[in-house]
Design a protein around this motif. Sequence first.
Motif, PDB file in Angstrom:
ATOM      1  N   GLY A 183       0.824  -1.209   0.000  1.00 18.89           N
ATOM      2  CA  GLY A 183       0.000   0.000   0.000  1.00 18.89           C
ATOM      3  C   GLY A 183       0.854   1.254   0.000  1.00 18.89           C
ATOM      4  O   GLY A 183       0.589   2.209  -0.737  1.00 18.89           O
ATOM      5  N   VAL A 184       1.911   1.245   0.819  1.00 23.80           N
ATOM      6  CA  VAL A 184       2.795   2.411   0.894  1.00 23.80           C
ATOM      7  C   VAL A 184       3.520   2.611  -0.437  1.00 23.80           C
ATOM      8  O   VAL A 184       3.670   3.744  -0.923  1.00 23.80           O
ATOM      9  CB  VAL A 184       3.824   2.235   2.031  1.00 23.80           C
ATOM     10  CG1 VAL A 184       4.704   3.464   2.134  1.00 23.80           C
ATOM     11  CG2 VAL A 184       3.117   1.987   3.354  1.00 23.80           C
ATOM     12  N   VAL A 185       3.944   1.513  -1.030  1.00 22.64           N
ATOM     13  CA  VAL A 185       4.669   1.574  -2.292  1.00 22.64           C
ATOM     14  C   VAL A 185       3.738   2.073  -3.412  1.00 22.64           C
ATOM     15  O   VAL A 185       4.132   2.880  -4.247  1.00 22.64           O
ATOM     16  CB  VAL A 185       5.269   0.175  -2.593  1.00 22.64           C
ATOM     17  CG1 VAL A 185       5.642   0.035  -4.047  1.00 22.64           C
ATOM     18  CG2 VAL A 185       6.472  -0.073  -1.689  1.00 22.64           C
ATOM     19  N   ALA A 198       1.633  -5.395  -4.734  1.00 18.22           N
ATOM     20  CA  ALA A 198       1.774  -4.026  -5.250  1.00 18.22           C
ATOM     21  C   ALA A 198       1.565  -3.961  -6.759  1.00 18.22           C
ATOM     22  O   ALA A 198       1.590  -4.976  -7.448  1.00 18.22           O
ATOM     23  CB  ALA A 198       3.141  -3.459  -4.875  1.00 18.22           C
ATOM     24  N   MET A 199       1.368  -2.748  -7.281  1.00 19.71           N
ATOM     25  CA  MET A 199       1.186  -2.560  -8.717  1.00 19.71           C
ATOM     26  C   MET A 199       2.528  -2.748  -9.438  1.00 19.71           C
ATOM     27  O   MET A 199       3.600  -2.483  -8.877  1.00 19.71           O
ATOM     28  CB  MET A 199       0.649  -1.157  -8.972  1.00 19.71           C
ATOM     29  CG  MET A 199      -0.698  -0.934  -8.307  1.00 19.71           C
ATOM     30  SD  MET A 199      -1.323   0.736  -8.554  1.00 19.71           S
ATOM     31  CE  MET A 199      -2.230   0.504 -10.084  1.00 19.71           C
ATOM     32  N   ILE A 254      -3.945   5.674  -4.307  1.00 19.92           N
ATOM     33  CA  ILE A 254      -4.703   5.410  -3.094  1.00 19.92           C
ATOM     34  C   ILE A 254      -5.747   4.307  -3.295  1.00 19.92           C
ATOM     35  O   ILE A 254      -6.096   3.592  -2.351  1.00 19.92           O
ATOM     36  CB  ILE A 254      -5.364   6.725  -2.603  1.00 19.92           C
ATOM     37  CG1 ILE A 254      -6.327   6.490  -1.437  1.00 19.92           C
ATOM     38  CG2 ILE A 254      -6.095   7.456  -3.710  1.00 19.92           C
ATOM     39  CD1 ILE A 254      -5.644   6.212  -0.157  1.00 19.92           C
ATOM     40  N   GLY A 255      -6.212   4.134  -4.520  1.00 16.51           N
ATOM     41  CA  GLY A 255      -7.194   3.073  -4.793  1.00 16.51           C
ATOM     42  C   GLY A 255      -6.616   1.690  -4.575  1.00 16.51           C
ATOM     43  O   GLY A 255      -7.354   0.724  -4.376  1.00 16.51           O
ATOM     44  N   HIS A 256      -5.297   1.606  -4.584  1.00 14.83           N
ATOM     45  CA  HIS A 256      -4.680   0.292  -4.428  1.00 14.83           C
ATOM     46  C   HIS A 256      -3.935   0.152  -3.101  1.00 14.83           C
ATOM     47  O   HIS A 256      -2.942  -0.550  -2.994  1.00 14.83           O
ATOM     48  CB  HIS A 256      -3.835  -0.031  -5.662  1.00 14.83           C
ATOM     49  CG  HIS A 256      -4.694   0.055  -6.886  1.00 14.83           C
ATOM     50  ND1 HIS A 256      -5.598  -0.928  -7.207  1.00 14.83           N
ATOM     51  CD2 HIS A 256      -4.877   1.054  -7.785  1.00 14.83           C
ATOM     52  CE1 HIS A 256      -6.292  -0.546  -8.273  1.00 14.83           C
ATOM     53  NE2 HIS A 256      -5.873   0.649  -8.644  1.00 14.83           N
ATOM     54  N   LEU A 257      -4.477   0.824  -2.126  1.00 12.59           N
ATOM     55  CA  LEU A 257      -4.087   0.594  -0.752  1.00 12.59           C
ATOM     56  C   LEU A 257      -4.893  -0.626  -0.308  1.00 12.59           C
ATOM     57  O   LEU A 257      -6.120  -0.590  -0.322  1.00 12.59           O
ATOM     58  CB  LEU A 257      -4.480   1.803   0.093  1.00 12.59           C
ATOM     59  CG  LEU A 257      -3.701   1.987   1.381  1.00 12.59           C
ATOM     60  CD1 LEU A 257      -2.335   2.571   1.080  1.00 12.59           C
ATOM     61  CD2 LEU A 257      -4.415   2.930   2.319  1.00 12.59           C
ATOM     62  N   PRO A 258      -4.228  -1.715   0.059  1.00 13.82           N
ATOM     63  CA  PRO A 258      -5.003  -2.899   0.437  1.00 13.82           C
ATOM     64  C   PRO A 258      -5.565  -2.768   1.845  1.00 13.82           C
ATOM     65  O   PRO A 258      -4.879  -2.304   2.749  1.00 13.82           O
ATOM     66  CB  PRO A 258      -3.974  -4.024   0.343  1.00 13.82           C
ATOM     67  CG  PRO A 258      -2.635  -3.384   0.477  1.00 13.82           C
ATOM     68  CD  PRO A 258      -2.774  -1.949   0.045  1.00 13.82           C
ATOM     69  N   ILE A 259      -6.813  -3.167   2.017  1.00 16.57           N
ATOM     70  CA  ILE A 259      -7.456  -3.007   3.327  1.00 16.57           C
ATOM     71  C   ILE A 259      -7.970  -4.329   3.901  1.00 16.57           C
ATOM     72  O   ILE A 259      -8.453  -4.355   5.018  1.00 16.57           O
ATOM     73  CB  ILE A 259      -8.611  -1.975   3.294  1.00 16.57           C
ATOM     74  CG1 ILE A 259      -9.664  -2.350   2.236  1.00 16.57           C
ATOM     75  CG2 ILE A 259      -8.087  -0.583   3.022  1.00 16.57           C
ATOM     76  CD1 ILE A 259     -10.915  -1.482   2.310  1.00 16.57           C
ATOM     77  N   ASN A 260      -7.885  -5.386   3.125  1.00 19.89           N
ATOM     78  CA  ASN A 260      -8.329  -6.671   3.654  1.00 19.89           C
ATOM     79  C   ASN A 260      -7.422  -7.812   3.238  1.00 19.89           C
ATOM     80  O   ASN A 260      -7.511  -8.327   2.130  1.00 19.89           O
ATOM     81  CB  ASN A 260      -9.768  -6.960   3.221  1.00 19.89           C
ATOM     82  CG  ASN A 260     -10.760  -6.370   4.185  1.00 19.89           C
ATOM     83  OD1 ASN A 260     -10.659  -6.567   5.397  1.00 19.89           O
ATOM     84  ND2 ASN A 260     -11.720  -5.632   3.666  1.00 19.89           N
ATOM     85  N   GLU A 261      -6.555  -8.171   4.168  1.00 23.22           N
ATOM     86  CA  GLU A 261      -5.597  -9.247   3.952  1.00 23.22           C
ATOM     87  C   GLU A 261      -6.329 -10.576   3.814  1.00 23.22           C
ATOM     88  O   GLU A 261      -5.990 -11.403   2.994  1.00 23.22           O
ATOM     89  CB  GLU A 261      -4.716  -9.282   5.198  1.00 23.22           C
ATOM     90  CG  GLU A 261      -3.310  -9.625   4.944  1.00 23.22           C
ATOM     91  CD  GLU A 261      -2.551  -9.723   6.257  1.00 23.22           C
ATOM     92  OE1 GLU A 261      -3.112  -9.492   7.349  1.00 23.22           O
ATOM     93  OE2 GLU A 261      -1.366 -10.048   6.173  1.00 23.22           O
ATOM     94  N   CYS A 305      -6.614  -4.220 -10.560  1.00 26.26           N
ATOM     95  CA  CYS A 305      -5.163  -4.153 -10.745  1.00 26.26           C
ATOM     96  C   CYS A 305      -4.556  -5.547 -10.784  1.00 26.26           C
ATOM     97  O   CYS A 305      -3.363  -5.700 -11.011  1.00 26.26           O
ATOM     98  CB  CYS A 305      -4.513  -3.314  -9.646  1.00 26.26           C
ATOM     99  SG  CYS A 305      -4.462  -4.123  -8.030  1.00 26.26           S
ATOM    100  N   GLY A 306      -5.362  -6.570 -10.568  1.00 29.12           N
ATOM    101  CA  GLY A 306      -4.841  -7.941 -10.597  1.00 29.12           C
ATOM    102  C   GLY A 306      -4.539  -8.459  -9.207  1.00 29.12           C
ATOM    103  O   GLY A 306      -4.283  -9.644  -9.007  1.00 29.12           O
ATOM    104  N   SER A 307      -4.574  -7.569  -8.235  1.00 23.61           N
ATOM    105  CA  SER A 307      -4.314  -7.982  -6.867  1.00 23.61           C
ATOM    106  C   SER A 307      -5.651  -8.151  -6.138  1.00 23.61           C
ATOM    107  O   SER A 307      -6.693  -8.310  -6.771  1.00 23.61           O
ATOM    108  CB  SER A 307      -3.428  -6.937  -6.217  1.00 23.61           C
ATOM    109  OG  SER A 307      -2.795  -7.496  -5.094  1.00 23.61           O
ATOM    110  N   PHE A 308      -5.633  -8.113  -4.829  1.00 21.23           N
ATOM    111  CA  PHE A 308      -6.881  -8.303  -4.100  1.00 21.23           C
ATOM    112  C   PHE A 308      -6.888  -7.491  -2.815  1.00 21.23           C
ATOM    113  O   PHE A 308      -5.832  -7.128  -2.292  1.00 21.23           O
ATOM    114  CB  PHE A 308      -7.081  -9.787  -3.773  1.00 21.23           C
ATOM    115  CG  PHE A 308      -6.075 -10.299  -2.802  1.00 21.23           C
ATOM    116  CD1 PHE A 308      -6.354 -10.347  -1.445  1.00 21.23           C
ATOM    117  CD2 PHE A 308      -4.814 -10.699  -3.223  1.00 21.23           C
ATOM    118  CE1 PHE A 308      -5.425 -10.784  -0.527  1.00 21.23           C
ATOM    119  CE2 PHE A 308      -3.867 -11.144  -2.307  1.00 21.23           C
ATOM    120  CZ  PHE A 308      -4.170 -11.188  -0.967  1.00 21.23           C
TER     121      PHE A 308
END
Lengths: 307, 307
Positions: free
Chosen positions: A240-242, A275-276, B165-172, B180-183
């Motif tokens: 998230g920070v990255v 991360a992206m 900021i949209g890709h700050l993860p909030i739920n591990e 973005c391909g992540s979760f």
Amino acid sequence: MIKKFIICIDLGGTNLKVALLDLNYRIKDREILSTRSFMEKDDLILGIVHSVTRFIKYNNLSKAQILGVGLGLPGPTDAQRGIVHFFPNIPGWKEVALRDILKNKLGLKVCLDNDAKLMALAEHKLGAAKGYRNVLCMTLGTGIGGGVILNNKLYRGFNNAAGEIGHLPINEKAGAPCNCGSFGCLEAYVGNKRIIQEAKRVFKRAVTLEELSRLALKHNRLAIDIWRKTGKHLGFALAGVVNLLNLDVIVIGGGVAGAGNVLFESIKQSLIRQAMGVQAKHVRLFKAKLGNEAGLIGAAIMVKEGL
Amino acid sequence: MIKKFIICIDLGGTNLKVALLDLNYRIKDREILSTRSFMEKDDLILGIVHSVTRFIKYNNLSKAQILGVGLGLPGPTDAQRGIVHFFPNIPGWKEVALRDILKNKLGLKVCLDNDAKLMALAEHKLGAAKGYRNVLCMTLGTGIGGGVILNNKLYRGFNNAAGEIGHLPINEKAGAPCNCGSFGCLEAYVGNKRIIQEAKRVFKRAVTLEELSRLALKHNRLAIDIWRKTGKHLGFALAGVVNLLNLDVIVIGGGVAGAGNVLFESIKQSLIRQAMGVQAKHVRLFKAKLGNEAGLIGAAIMVKEGL
């Protein structure tokens, strides 16, 4: 021209370190006192004053040779006004104008700041992040400290409170309670206490962090699993920070970082997965280089460069 | 002295906006074209060239009166080298040296940057964040864009990719899949699509964002609940950013921000509950002020101030 020195103090919940540094940030003399031997706030302040005075005397220096006194402190501070807001692990400190108190007692220039910020200054100038522009430094211990260097400058935020990477929340649903009073924060998953708790649960006896690191080195599966989980949490939060800051480097220090490769590899994997692409590809992950001296060296940089 | 102007382009997945601004950032003329009417990359570039040329001609201007052309673009760019990396929502663009292409065709100075960064520039200079030093601007739409102003300057990060900021993860744990391909990223919880999906599930029919906002205004409990949940996710993620950056202001714009008070109150509550005391107490939450014009105005600021 007379040779000049800086006297630095690194105050922790356990130890009070005092050191004499030259202007090249080399430590010329040092002593370590027990923080807990000072019962009250005023005793601790007097202890610092006596220690500084002794250093000047026993090194045959004059006050004119001391460029200043720099303090790294274990809690939120107002570096500009020289005030300690409070210390989470040392009772009795609340809104103390420590800079002016020491300045009056010592007759020397005094600067102070939060220890994690000074560690970031030191690792950026002389340590693992030397030569990099945008850096997050974090220390993993009982608490998690952080300092952010952006465009080659320490970034403070409005209240000098920036850098609280330990309180980046990572679990909205059923997040673990954190020391900050909130829940789901990174610190609640990777702080010392949590790791030691988890080790006790898994090994069914008390295991220190050092032993847990040694066990992992000897390929103990249970120990390796605990470090991997720790790394996974860290990588998830750091992603998230990255993504937000497109950093060049993350530097990790503190006791937990002693786990070494098993931890760092797991952080890297988790960070890259989460991360992206552009951000993940660019960022590097380094172990802190200056160890226990980072706080002292950072305090000296602050005094010399007036940061 | 001749009067100077700036021509700005705000390219979105749906609309291509072109405007003529004076050096006080007032819009003097504008047109809106449909992005989809240009089938290929080269058609779109030609469309921009023709539009700029028309603006100069029909406003009786000479090229010497145009200070430059500024473009806000819906995807990652290298602002320094003038390159578009790609557009998530417009096919056919990959590593396009758009600045030099347009410069050659137009014979004018050209600057380009990501639209969320330009929105941040505009809201900081003339909008909701005017006068504040450390600011996060975010746009809530299909995607979530962000721009960060730190110490009064746009912070770009190494690859000009900061602000995601949209890709700050909030739920591990069991995090929802993200574009973005992540979760577990914030966008997976508060992006347009997710909100519309949730509305369809709750109301058992298709509901637009506008209708959902209207329903909430009319005290519809189901609609209010959807906005409250959205705000809760946002506040949780923003708490992490506020802890890390000790911001002065968060500005929120984009279609979703149209939900108004019910959303903003919920964000505030969640942010204050989750963030650390000092940081939470200081930060302010504002609705974006410049609306759809933020991208054009930000592009003009970039051209005029050479950012």
